[in-house]
Design a protein around this motif. Structure first.
Motif, PDB file in Angstrom:
ATOM      1  N   GLU A  73       0.820  -1.224   0.000  1.00  0.00           N
ATOM      2  CA  GLU A  73       0.000   0.000   0.000  1.00  0.00           C
ATOM      3  C   GLU A  73       0.850   1.269   0.000  1.00  0.00           C
ATOM      4  O   GLU A  73       0.355   2.335  -0.360  1.00  0.00           O
ATOM      5  N   ALA A  74       2.105   1.150   0.452  1.00  0.00           N
ATOM      6  CA  ALA A  74       2.981   2.328   0.541  1.00  0.00           C
ATOM      7  C   ALA A  74       3.960   2.423  -0.619  1.00  0.00           C
ATOM      8  O   ALA A  74       4.728   3.382  -0.707  1.00  0.00           O
ATOM      9  N   ALA A  75       3.930   1.441  -1.532  1.00  0.00           N
ATOM     10  CA  ALA A  75       4.999   1.352  -2.544  1.00  0.00           C
ATOM     11  C   ALA A  75       5.068   2.602  -3.417  1.00  0.00           C
ATOM     12  O   ALA A  75       6.162   3.110  -3.689  1.00  0.00           O
ATOM     13  N   GLU A 119      13.560  11.065 -10.508  1.00  0.00           N
ATOM     14  CA  GLU A 119      14.826  11.472 -11.152  1.00  0.00           C
ATOM     15  C   GLU A 119      15.950  10.528 -10.733  1.00  0.00           C
ATOM     16  O   GLU A 119      16.771  10.103 -11.543  1.00  0.00           O
ATOM     17  N   VAL A 120      15.970  10.197  -9.444  1.00  0.00           N
ATOM     18  CA  VAL A 120      17.030   9.338  -8.915  1.00  0.00           C
ATOM     19  C   VAL A 120      16.891   7.909  -9.452  1.00  0.00           C
ATOM     20  O   VAL A 120      17.877   7.222  -9.725  1.00  0.00           O
ATOM     21  N   LEU A 121      15.656   7.457  -9.618  1.00  0.00           N
ATOM     22  CA  LEU A 121      15.430   6.072 -10.044  1.00  0.00           C
ATOM     23  C   LEU A 121      15.560   5.903 -11.560  1.00  0.00           C
ATOM     24  O   LEU A 121      15.650   4.767 -12.050  1.00  0.00           O
ATOM     25  N   ALA A 122      15.611   6.996 -12.292  1.00  0.00           N
ATOM     26  CA  ALA A 122      15.653   6.921 -13.763  1.00  0.00           C
ATOM     27  C   ALA A 122      16.801   6.031 -14.227  1.00  0.00           C
ATOM     28  O   ALA A 122      17.940   6.211 -13.806  1.00  0.00           O
ATOM     29  N   GLY A 123      16.484   5.055 -15.044  1.00  0.00           N
ATOM     30  CA  GLY A 123      17.498   4.182 -15.639  1.00  0.00           C
ATOM     31  C   GLY A 123      17.952   3.042 -14.746  1.00  0.00           C
ATOM     32  O   GLY A 123      18.641   2.133 -15.206  1.00  0.00           O
ATOM     33  N   LYS A 124      17.582   3.084 -13.459  1.00  0.00           N
ATOM     34  CA  LYS A 124      18.075   2.035 -12.550  1.00  0.00           C
ATOM     35  C   LYS A 124      17.191   0.782 -12.605  1.00  0.00           C
ATOM     36  O   LYS A 124      15.984   0.877 -12.817  1.00  0.00           O
ATOM     37  N   VAL A 125      17.814  -0.364 -12.371  1.00  0.00           N
ATOM     38  CA  VAL A 125      17.066  -1.599 -12.165  1.00  0.00           C
ATOM     39  C   VAL A 125      16.415  -1.506 -10.788  1.00  0.00           C
ATOM     40  O   VAL A 125      17.093  -1.242  -9.798  1.00  0.00           O
ATOM     41  N   VAL A 126      15.094  -1.698 -10.735  1.00  0.00           N
ATOM     42  CA  VAL A 126      14.373  -1.718  -9.453  1.00  0.00           C
ATOM     43  C   VAL A 126      13.751  -3.103  -9.298  1.00  0.00           C
ATOM     44  O   VAL A 126      12.845  -3.466 -10.057  1.00  0.00           O
ATOM     45  N   ILE A 127      14.273  -3.865  -8.354  1.00  0.00           N
ATOM     46  CA  ILE A 127      13.734  -5.205  -8.097  1.00  0.00           C
ATOM     47  C   ILE A 127      12.517  -5.034  -7.201  1.00  0.00           C
ATOM     48  O   ILE A 127      12.626  -4.591  -6.056  1.00  0.00           O
ATOM     49  N   ASP A 128      11.344  -5.375  -7.738  1.00  0.00           N
ATOM     50  CA  ASP A 128      10.084  -5.141  -7.026  1.00  0.00           C
ATOM     51  C   ASP A 128       9.632  -6.424  -6.329  1.00  0.00           C
ATOM     52  O   ASP A 128       9.141  -7.345  -6.970  1.00  0.00           O
ATOM     53  N   THR A 129       9.785  -6.443  -5.014  1.00  0.00           N
ATOM     54  CA  THR A 129       9.386  -7.629  -4.228  1.00  0.00           C
ATOM     55  C   THR A 129       7.971  -7.513  -3.684  1.00  0.00           C
ATOM     56  O   THR A 129       7.505  -8.423  -3.004  1.00  0.00           O
ATOM     57  N   THR A 130       7.291  -6.404  -3.961  1.00  0.00           N
ATOM     58  CA  THR A 130       6.059  -6.096  -3.221  1.00  0.00           C
ATOM     59  C   THR A 130       4.870  -6.943  -3.670  1.00  0.00           C
ATOM     60  O   THR A 130       4.807  -7.412  -4.810  1.00  0.00           O
ATOM     61  N   ASN A 131       3.924  -7.087  -2.765  1.00  0.00           N
ATOM     62  CA  ASN A 131       2.634  -7.666  -3.106  1.00  0.00           C
ATOM     63  C   ASN A 131       1.527  -6.728  -2.633  1.00  0.00           C
ATOM     64  O   ASN A 131       1.654  -6.107  -1.569  1.00  0.00           O
ATOM     65  N   PRO A 132       0.444  -6.636  -3.420  1.00  0.00           N
ATOM     66  CA  PRO A 132      -0.606  -5.660  -3.117  1.00  0.00           C
ATOM     67  C   PRO A 132      -1.626  -6.190  -2.096  1.00  0.00           C
ATOM     68  O   PRO A 132      -2.822  -6.286  -2.372  1.00  0.00           O
ATOM     69  N   ARG A 166      -6.494 -10.993   0.624  1.00  0.00           N
ATOM     70  CA  ARG A 166      -7.201 -10.056  -0.257  1.00  0.00           C
ATOM     71  C   ARG A 166      -6.196  -9.057  -0.826  1.00  0.00           C
ATOM     72  O   ARG A 166      -5.288  -8.629  -0.128  1.00  0.00           O
ATOM     73  N   TYR A 167      -6.388  -8.694  -2.095  1.00  0.00           N
ATOM     74  CA  TYR A 167      -5.531  -7.712  -2.778  1.00  0.00           C
ATOM     75  C   TYR A 167      -6.323  -6.440  -3.073  1.00  0.00           C
ATOM     76  O   TYR A 167      -7.533  -6.491  -3.295  1.00  0.00           O
ATOM     77  N   PHE A 168      -5.592  -5.306  -3.125  1.00  0.00           N
ATOM     78  CA  PHE A 168      -6.252  -4.047  -3.490  1.00  0.00           C
ATOM     79  C   PHE A 168      -6.148  -3.774  -4.987  1.00  0.00           C
ATOM     80  O   PHE A 168      -6.599  -2.754  -5.467  1.00  0.00           O
ATOM     81  N   THR A 169      -5.533  -4.695  -5.729  1.00  0.00           N
ATOM     82  CA  THR A 169      -5.448  -4.570  -7.189  1.00  0.00           C
ATOM     83  C   THR A 169      -6.494  -5.488  -7.830  1.00  0.00           C
ATOM     84  O   THR A 169      -7.211  -6.198  -7.129  1.00  0.00           O
ATOM     85  N   THR A 170      -6.538  -5.496  -9.169  1.00  0.00           N
ATOM     86  CA  THR A 170      -7.457  -6.385  -9.886  1.00  0.00           C
ATOM     87  C   THR A 170      -6.650  -7.253 -10.847  1.00  0.00           C
ATOM     88  O   THR A 170      -5.450  -7.044 -11.024  1.00  0.00           O
ATOM     89  N   LEU A 171      -7.327  -8.210 -11.484  1.00  0.00           N
ATOM     90  CA  LEU A 171      -6.635  -9.057 -12.468  1.00  0.00           C
ATOM     91  C   LEU A 171      -6.303  -8.287 -13.746  1.00  0.00           C
ATOM     92  O   LEU A 171      -5.596  -8.786 -14.618  1.00  0.00           O
TER      93      LEU A 171
END
Ligand SMILES: NC(=O)c1ccc[n+]([C@@H]2O[C@H](COP(=O)([O-])OP(=O)(O)OC[C@H]3O[C@@H](n4cnc5c(N)ncnc54)[C@H](OP(=O)(O)O)[C@@H]3O)[C@@H](O)[C@H]2O)c1
Length: 214
Positions: A70-72, A82-95, A107-112
């Protein structure tokens, strides 16, 4: 050896930061309140440091996003596009939604039709997001030892070079990697966490992982 900026003071941040240190990388961990990482820092050795989310994102050559789903988006804002531009961001999060599971089904706050990683990629279009580590509990994220052999980590993202970098990390962390394609595949990968959790909630333990067999 690379500089890995781990955004997250929770269990996933701890396990992955320790894993990267063990595999010879330098690590900075970020939090809104870096003081809370003092105990970790005291034990982590000379290749470790702590900072704010912004400092950590700026320092890391590769960034790991290990914060509450929820905070991602707001953590990306704190890190800054600006700082994240071009960087690899490994996303471990779940909604994972704040409402409780139903018979062990999260339960998830996203949809399919829209995953969390698609929201994150839209929030910072110039970052090279790769979904990884989201389908297993933190205790098994680094060099899992299971009777069935190495398990499968499902990844996706729009940038092939970024996925090659993450696959190299997963190789050293003892995983077989299954690249499911572009960011939309996160619609399928993120719900695998729901499946992974069910046996645990049913009292059958948490020492399992998924494997693709052909
Ligand atoms: N736990 C697991 O085994 C596991 C397995 C696979 C995937 N995941 C996913 O990995 C992610 C991290 O999980 P976790 O269990 O390590 O920790 P978590 O409790 O889900 O997240 C902790 C982090 O979220 C940040 N955070 C929480 N609320 C915030 C807010 N309102 N604004 C900004 N930041 C906020 C915290 O920031 P501060 O440091 O500033 O407090 C902290 O760094 C989650 O998305 C989870 O679904 C977890």
């Amino acid at each position: 050896m690379q500089r890995i900026g781990v955004l997250g003071s929770g269990n996933v941040g701890t396990v992955l930061a320790n894993g990267f240190l063990r595999h010879g990388h330098e690590v900075m961990r970020g939090s809104r309140d870096p003081v809370k990482l003092g105990d970790w820092l005291a034990k982590a050795g000379p290749s470790a440091r702590t900072g704010t989310f912004a400092e950590t994102a700026a320092w890391g050559e590769i960034v790991v996003l290990a914060v509450k789903g929820e905070a991602a988006e707001s953590v990306l804002d704190l890190a800054s596009a600006e700082v994240l531009a071009g960087k690899v961001v490994i996303d471990t999060t779940n909604p994972i939604a704040s409402s409780p599971p139903v018979h062990g089904v999260l339960r998830y706050f996203t949809t399919l039709e829209e995953s969390l990683m698609e929201r994150l990629q839209r929030r910072v279009p110039s970052a090279r997001f790769v979904k990884a580590f989201s389908v297993v509990g933190n205790a098994l994220m680094v060099n899992p030892k299971l009777p069935g052999g190495p398990p499968t980590m499902f990844i996706c993202g729009n940038d092939d070079a970024a996925k090659r970098d993450v696959t190299a990390i997963l190789d050293t962390f003892g995983w077989l990697t299954e690249d499911l394609g572009a960011v939309e595949a996160a619609r399928a990968i993120e719900p695998l966490c729901i499946l992974w959790c069910i046996p645990g909630f049913q009292g059958r333990g948490w020492a399992h992982a998924l494997k693709m067999l052909r």
